[in-house]
Design an enzyme around this catalytic site. Structure first.
Site, PDB file in Angstrom:
ATOM      1  N   GLU A   1       8.798  -4.627  11.115  1.00 21.94           N
ATOM      2  CA  GLU A   1       9.207  -3.297  10.639  1.00 21.94           C
ATOM      3  C   GLU A   1       9.738  -2.421  11.767  1.00 21.94           C
ATOM      4  O   GLU A   1       9.122  -2.303  12.833  1.00 21.94           O
ATOM      5  CB  GLU A   1       8.016  -2.607   9.939  1.00 21.94           C
ATOM      6  CG  GLU A   1       8.373  -1.215   9.420  1.00 21.94           C
ATOM      7  CD  GLU A   1       7.437  -0.676   8.350  1.00 21.94           C
ATOM      8  OE1 GLU A   1       6.553  -1.415   7.878  1.00 21.94           O
ATOM      9  OE2 GLU A   1       7.610   0.507   7.988  1.00 21.94           O
TER      10      GLU A   1
ATOM     11  N   ASP B   1       0.843  -1.204   0.000  1.00 23.55           N
ATOM     12  CA  ASP B   1       0.000   0.000   0.000  1.00 23.55           C
ATOM     13  C   ASP B   1       0.876   1.252   0.000  1.00 23.55           C
ATOM     14  O   ASP B   1       0.376   2.374  -0.114  1.00 23.55           O
ATOM     15  CB  ASP B   1      -1.019  -0.005   1.150  1.00 23.55           C
ATOM     16  CG  ASP B   1      -0.380   0.005   2.524  1.00 23.55           C
ATOM     17  OD1 ASP B   1       0.855  -0.063   2.625  1.00 23.55           O
ATOM     18  OD2 ASP B   1      -1.135   0.073   3.527  1.00 23.55           O
ATOM     19  N   SER B   2       2.196   1.055   0.072  1.00 20.31           N
ATOM     20  CA  SER B   2       3.138   2.170  -0.099  1.00 20.31           C
ATOM     21  C   SER B   2       2.953   2.799  -1.474  1.00 20.31           C
ATOM     22  O   SER B   2       3.407   3.919  -1.705  1.00 20.31           O
ATOM     23  CB  SER B   2       4.578   1.683   0.059  1.00 20.31           C
ATOM     24  OG  SER B   2       4.824   0.566  -0.778  1.00 20.31           O
TER      25      SER B   2
ATOM     26  N   LYS C   1      -1.330  -9.492   2.625  1.00 17.96           N
ATOM     27  CA  LYS C   1      -0.647  -9.055   3.849  1.00 17.96           C
ATOM     28  C   LYS C   1      -1.598  -8.174   4.639  1.00 17.96           C
ATOM     29  O   LYS C   1      -2.291  -7.341   4.067  1.00 17.96           O
ATOM     30  CB  LYS C   1       0.621  -8.272   3.520  1.00 17.96           C
ATOM     31  CG  LYS C   1       1.307  -7.695   4.775  1.00 17.96           C
ATOM     32  CD  LYS C   1       2.692  -7.167   4.484  1.00 17.96           C
ATOM     33  CE  LYS C   1       2.736  -5.746   3.983  1.00 17.96           C
ATOM     34  NZ  LYS C   1       2.162  -4.724   4.893  1.00 17.96           N
TER      35      LYS C   1
ATOM     36  N   GLU D   1      -1.992  -6.075   8.693  1.00 20.44           N
ATOM     37  CA  GLU D   1      -1.229  -5.589   9.844  1.00 20.44           C
ATOM     38  C   GLU D   1      -1.902  -5.930  11.166  1.00 20.44           C
ATOM     39  O   GLU D   1      -3.122  -5.942  11.271  1.00 20.44           O
ATOM     40  CB  GLU D   1      -1.080  -4.057   9.748  1.00 20.44           C
ATOM     41  CG  GLU D   1      -0.315  -3.596   8.518  1.00 20.44           C
ATOM     42  CD  GLU D   1      -0.121  -2.078   8.474  1.00 20.44           C
ATOM     43  OE1 GLU D   1      -0.568  -1.362   9.399  1.00 20.44           O
ATOM     44  OE2 GLU D   1       0.492  -1.615   7.491  1.00 20.44           O
TER      45      GLU D   1
ATOM     46  N   ASP E   1      -1.215  -6.188  -0.597  1.00 20.03           N
ATOM     47  CA  ASP E   1      -1.283  -5.545   0.717  1.00 20.03           C
ATOM     48  C   ASP E   1      -2.715  -5.051   0.942  1.00 20.03           C
ATOM     49  O   ASP E   1      -3.221  -4.234   0.165  1.00 20.03           O
ATOM     50  CB  ASP E   1      -0.312  -4.349   0.702  1.00 20.03           C
ATOM     51  CG  ASP E   1       0.210  -4.016   2.069  1.00 20.03           C
ATOM     52  OD1 ASP E   1      -0.177  -4.674   3.049  1.00 20.03           O
ATOM     53  OD2 ASP E   1       1.031  -3.068   2.159  1.00 20.03           O
TER      54      ASP E   1
HETATM   55  O1  KIV Z   1       3.488  -1.084   1.728  1.00 20.04           O
HETATM   56  C1  KIV Z   1       4.625  -1.573   1.715  1.00 20.04           C
HETATM   57  O2  KIV Z   1       5.367  -1.414   0.752  1.00 20.04           O
HETATM   58  C2  KIV Z   1       5.013  -2.340   2.908  1.00 20.04           C
HETATM   59  C3  KIV Z   1       6.437  -2.639   3.226  1.00 20.04           C
HETATM   60  C4  KIV Z   1       6.573  -3.803   4.149  1.00 20.04           C
HETATM   61  C5  KIV Z   1       7.460  -2.649   2.196  1.00 20.04           C
HETATM   62  O3  KIV Z   1       4.177  -2.699   3.641  1.00 20.04           O
END
Ligand code: KIV
Length: 265
Positions: free
Chosen positions: A183, A45-46, A113, A115, A84
């Site tokens: 992280e 999500d970056s 992924k 969190e 993500d």
């Molecule tokens: O959004 C992202 O790029 C991440 C990192 C772990 C690289 O969550």
């Protein structure tokens, strides 16, 4: 090249071989990462900041993420791709989380992924895994909770804090996560967690002793320069390469050397 699958993560950890991961958001970058035989590609999500210019990751939606997942999946057909889950795409209910995780898989991701590790998240991880969706956990600094954390603060600095992260990681392992991102924490903290966990740890700003590393590719390639974290090493300087190329192109058009006969019909 055979399609990579989830098995690669545990196999590399068991062989004490490092797991190499990075991000991609578009077709052509994904193709290059596949050519480099990267172990896993995260459509992070970056991309909110890096590809869309948003201030943070809070505004990116599941529908936007899906477009980028489709592009990456097309470019890296044989890679293991992780989508993500963006902010609020899995926080409302298990049904909402499952549905959106399913959309990521339908769009070409091989895993998702998410969190955190509260009871709700653990339950969601279980339900995803039961439904055939592999899950990568994410602990330590969790960017989707930046407002709660109060900024990019190093996590796991005290014995109690590390034990808490380890407990979380163990719960994620128990719930069925295949690996966990750690992280922004001291090297020794990540090492302690890594040694006490059966599934692999993938570090970002967490030192050299995690089972693997993940970085934002635009950061290590020197393409995204708005924010340059201490833990990033630039392995290339694409900003300067692109700038130079564009300047040369501009100059060539202005002085009428491009297009030449060779590039004309
Ligand atoms: O959004 C992202 O790029 C991440 C990192 C772990 C690289 O969550």
């Amino acid at each position: 090249m055979a399609k990579k699958n989830i098995g690669i993560f545990q196999r590399l950890k068991n062989n004490s071989e490092k797991i190499v991961m990075t991000t991609a958001y578009d077709y052509s970058t994904a193709k290059v990462l596949e050519e480099a035989d990267i172990d896993g590609i995260l459509v992070g999500d970056s991309l909110a900041q890096v590809a869309l210019g948003y201030e943070n990751t809070y505004n990116i939606t599941i529908d936007e993420m899906l477009i980028f997942i489709k592009a990456v999946a097309k470019g890296a057909k044989n890679s293991f791709i992780i989508g993500d889950m963006p902010f609020m795409s899995y926080n409302l209910s298990i049904e909402q989380g499952l549905e959106n995780a399913g959309k990521m898989i339908s769009s070409g991701a091989n895993a998702v992924k998410l969190e955190g590790c509260n009871e709700y998240i653990l339950n969601l991880v279980k339900r995803c895994v039961e439904s055939g969706i592999p899950v990568l956990g994410h602990l330590g600094l969790t960017p989707q909770s930046l407002n709660l954390i109060g900024g990019h603060k190093i996590q796991g600095k005290t014995k109690e804090a590390v034990e808490k992260i380890l407990e979380c990681a163990k719960k994620l392992e128990e719930a069925g996560a295949f690996a966990v991102v750690l992280e922004l924490m001291p090297t020794e903290s990540a090492e302690y967690i890594t040694k006490n966990l059966s599934i692999p740890t993938i570090g970002i700003g967490a030192g050299v002793n995690c089972d693997g590393q993940i970085v934002v590719s635009d950061d290590i390639l020197g393409k995204y320069t708005d924010f340059e974290p201490k833990f990033i090493k630039k392995f290339a300087n694409l900003h300067d390469v692109v700038l130079e190329g564009i300047k040369e192109y501009k100059e060539a058009v202005k002085n009428k050397t491009f297009p030449s006969k060779e590039h004309s019909f």
